[in-house]
Write an enzyme that holds these catalytic residues in place. Structure first.
Site, PDB file in Angstrom:
ATOM      1  CB  CYS B  35      42.808  25.037  34.778  1.00  0.00           C
ATOM      2  SG  CYS B  35      44.420  24.406  34.458  1.00  0.00           S
ATOM      3  CB  CYS B 104      46.414  35.078  37.130  1.00  0.00           C
ATOM      4  SG  CYS B 104      44.889  34.507  36.368  1.00  0.00           S
TER       5      CYS B 104
END
Ligand SMILES: Cc1ncc(COP(=O)(O)O)c(C=O)c1O
Ligand SMILES: Cc1ncc(COP(=O)(O)O)c(C=O)c1O
Lengths: 396, 135, 396, 135
Positions: B35, B104
């Protein structure tokens, strides 16, 4: 710090001659093509002159050129418009796995509208095998759309051979030549296609204008409904300056194609030879010879494309990447994945694309700038640490 | 208009605390390269306090900046304090992240958390684990 | 011989300041908005700045602006995209009888796709009655699209009142403001609409760029499939220079709107008063007061628009007409017909539209030039001959 | 690039033979203002020859130019010759017309034809009509 633009695949600048050709149509000859007075006459003249030049670039006839606002629009128009016009004969369409999203997502929209979609695979170089196309064809196949060249890996498809196969089935064949038109010779008659998309900003023309070449006699349903512009095939006030710019860009591209290609491919080959020799674990993606002159694409193992791209940018070098992080959708390039490149390697995608301003020194600068950047990112990469420890590639 | 703000860029260009800790007290790994992002966090714990923190990160600019920020935020904190470092706090310290990079900040906080859990587990302080005391 | 452009409804020139704002993005800051390097940064900055300015022009929020390539595209996007997104709630849509073809034909396409279409009539001034809209609404009405102003006759519709009616039904309300945005004040919040189309070339911006304002939270299906541009709502490389031009044009339009409208309406009123007093059997079309500042539209009886237009052009005057002969489809303006104007009178349609370069002298020149032209054509008109003989109007 | 070529423009700007003929020998009317064009042709016949021709036209530039051209082509011709004036010939003499204006050349030839038929009818020379000889 240099200022080195190596992202011509994203868009090219507009050449001075092209801008020159556009300027009169902003402030002086600003008429509407549909107007029946002398302002309209001048606009019409500009558009028809450009139509001829675009036709010339690809070996077509002027009346077969329909101006659009982008490569994306040309592709939407072709895929949806041709499928809708011919659905009485069947509802099956075929595309390759590496089409640009403007083709792929148009095809997916058609799927929602009740069409059936087949995707033809590619090999590790990104090449479509005409035999796979033949296998995908059915009695009810009405449309095949396979790109002329892929912008991400530069691979040029065997369109002529594919066209032969498609023609035997009676299906219509569209090719997306947005990445190739203006860069490599194209002759629509020789290729044997029925429709072809192109966009000006890929060969030093302006953004906001493209064209669909549609073979005479092939029916299409308009994509933009409205007025009677473009012989009723594409509504909306004609973007005269941009069309004039596209015409000029097409003329220049045709005249200088050989010289440009020679320069670009020398730069490309230098980088393709140089990078893997200076940095370990670098993969060249795309076909070794059947590739666009200006395209040098790689995967750098163990690190991610966006981070490289940002560090290169901090050194004045502009490139692009097909990594998941650089895509809004956070998916690695479907092109690289279709070519069988593992996800973790596809994340290290980096695409250098050369243009008229580039020189051998730019390549030298890249070759000098890249190793410490790769080093730095590998030093902080858990994947690289693992690899060093146990030679394992890939994730956990 | 750069995609990342100056603070994020500063952390990306000069990431703090990069590296591994040999014989770390706790290790946390999250994400996977499929990913696009992967982080390994290493912590050293002294007196219930994170005395040192390092990481390795595979990922985009945001992933690297987030790792750096999380490491800064964690250093010197007690385990309880460090556990309270949420993705939102990380993003706030970085003065914002692009929408599509929020994940993130999740990863960063998660990796730290996992490292703490890993430490606690080794200490035998988690309810389930009886394997503690290896250290 | 003068050079008098009175066809601003067809398209306006690009203002020098607007062109100035565009130029940097052709040759220097030519990056792609999607690029993650500094070339991309500059392009992004230009586009986001323009987005704010366009939002300002209409009282919207920047994130609600989606850039398109034309008014036509904005209308296709709105009508098709909103209908497709909300079809689970019903399949009935409503438009007025005088919509631009980009709305009307989009609605007809939806009809082919299984939607039901109602057309609301207009009165002799081209006004839509909110009560008629109310009557047209059904439980399954999902979308109403009624234009803010009509470019052919200048009539400004009571959008606020119509919006109130539509909102009660829960349908989505789109208004085509291509003819009005930049010319008269618009506040989307005050109007109460959900979506609004505009185009740059109607207010001194470049051709090839428009926008759709879409209220936050209103779902729409993309019209152009492909990349993730415009937050995934409109694919295709952003036309940075044109968007920058639209932004500048919007900024100037907002700042100068009052002054421009004052000048234009003085010219308009002078012509509307002058022409029928100099030429017999001239009809003013459109609403006497609720009309666009620069729009003076007429029907000249017994003669045909194209012929007038050509003779005016031979005297350096550029205008347009809604006659059958000036339309490629060879049908008299559906707008005039919907207003109840007989076909033979609609053929004599003539539209003067004023802009920044026009002066009172231009009106004088028109007033002086028109009578002999009308005379000449009437002298050769069999209809006029008949009228003189037996006072009959109309065909055989 | 003007919509009409120079020849068409010349005829539009200076149409020949505009007018009516009082006590015309034949009158032909075609079209109607609803579709945008209407032409009335008047002929004078001497010795089976069109000695004079005039017309009135309501319509576009092409309609006017076509009327003018047809009138020029017809003048002096015998009725048989004049009947052979086809739309294609008219368009050819005008050196071409825009596609969407072809119908104007049809109208012109048709109007002339009707005027001739009207004359012949009056002369009792058509098969069906027995009412001839009114002149
Ligand atoms: C192969 C191909 N097709 C289509 C497009 C779409 O072009 P645009 O974004 O200019 O509409 C691109 C853009 O790079 C492309 O590379
Ligand atoms: C009211 C209205 N809507 C839509 C349009 C379409 O604009 P474009 O042809 O620039 O796409 C026009 C054009 O004049 C218009 O007047």
């Amino acid at each position: 710090m240099g200022e080195v633009y190596l992202d011509h695949v994203a868009t090219t600048p507009v050449l001075p001659e092209v801008l020159e050709a556009m300027l009169p149509y902003f402030k002086d000859a600003y008429g509407n093509v549909q107007s029946l007075h002398s302002w309209g006459d001048k606009a019409r003249e500009a558009v028809e002159e450009a139509r001829g030049k675009v036709a010339d670039l690809i070996g077509g006839v002027a009346e077969e050129i329909i101006f659009t606002a982008s490569g994306t629009e040309s592709n939407n128009f072709a895929v949806k418009g041709l499928a809708m016009a011919h659905q009485a004969r069947g509802k099956h369409i075929v595309v390759s796995a590496i089409e640009h999203f403007s083709v792929l997502h148009s095809a997916k929209t058609l799927e929602k509208w009740g069409f059936e979609l087949s995707e033809v695979p590619v090999d590790k170089y990104g090449l479509v095998d005409p035999k796979d196309v033949a296998r995908s064809l059915r009695k009810d196949t009405i449309l095949v759309s396979i790109m002329h060249a892929n912008s991400e890996v530069g691979t040029i498809e065997p369109i002529k051979e594919i066209a032969r196969v498609v023609k035997q089935s009676g299906a219509i064949f569209h090719t997306d030549a947005v990445a190739s038109a203006g860069s490599i010779p194209i002759n629509v008659k020789g290729l044997g296609v029925d429709a072809l998309s192109l966009a000006a900003n890929q060969f030093y023309g302006p953004k906001g204008v493209g064209a669909l070449w549609l073979k005479k006699g092939v029916r299409i349903i308009p994509f933009l409904d409205g007025g009677v512009q473009e012989e009723g095939r594409r509504a909306g006030t004609e973007n005269v300056p941009a069309i004039a710019g596209l015409g000029k860009a097409a003329e220049l591209a045709k005249a200088e194609m050989g010289a440009r290609a020679k320069r670009f491919s020398a730069l490309r080959d230098k980088l393709i030879a140089g990078l893997p020799s200076r940095i370990e674990h670098v993969l060249v993606t795309g076909h070794p010879t059947k590739r666009l002159p200006g395209n040098a694409s790689f995967c750098v193992e163990f690190i991610e494309g966006e981070a490289m791209l940002m560090l290169l940018n901090s050194q004045g070098i502009a490139v692009s990447s097909g990594s998941a992080c650089t895509s809004r959708a956070l998916k690695a390039s479907h092109v690289l994945i279709a070519m069988g490149i593992p996800h973790e390697i596809a994340q290290g995608s980096l695409l250098f694309s050369f243009g008229l301003d580039n020189t051998g020194e730019d390549v030298d600068y890249v070759l000098e700038t890249m190793p410490p950047i790769v080093d730095r990112l590998r030093q902080m990469s858990p994947l690289y640490a693992k690899f060093l420890k146990d030679k394992s590639r890939g994730g956990k | 208009m750069p995609v990342y703000n100056e603070k994020v860029m500063e952390h990306f260009m000069n990431p703090r605390n990069v590296g591994e800790i040999e014989n770390a007290d706790g290790i946390g790994e999250v994400g996977n390269p499929v990913c696009g992002d992967m982080m390994s966090f290493y912590i050293k714990v002294d007196n219930n306090r994170i005395s040192d923190v390092k990481y390795k990160t595979f990922g985009c600019g945001a992933a690297i900046a987030v790792s750096s920020m999380v490491s800064e935020m964690a250093k010197g904190k007690t385990l309880e304090e460090a556990k309270k470092i949420t993705p939102a706090l990380v993003a706030k310290e970085l003065e914002g992240l692009p929408k599509n990079k929020y994940h993130c900040s999740n990863l960063g906080a998660q990796a730290l958390n996992k490292a703490i859990d890993n430490y606690l587990k080794k200490q035998g302080k988690t309810a389930k684990s009886q394997k503690g005391g290896k250290k």
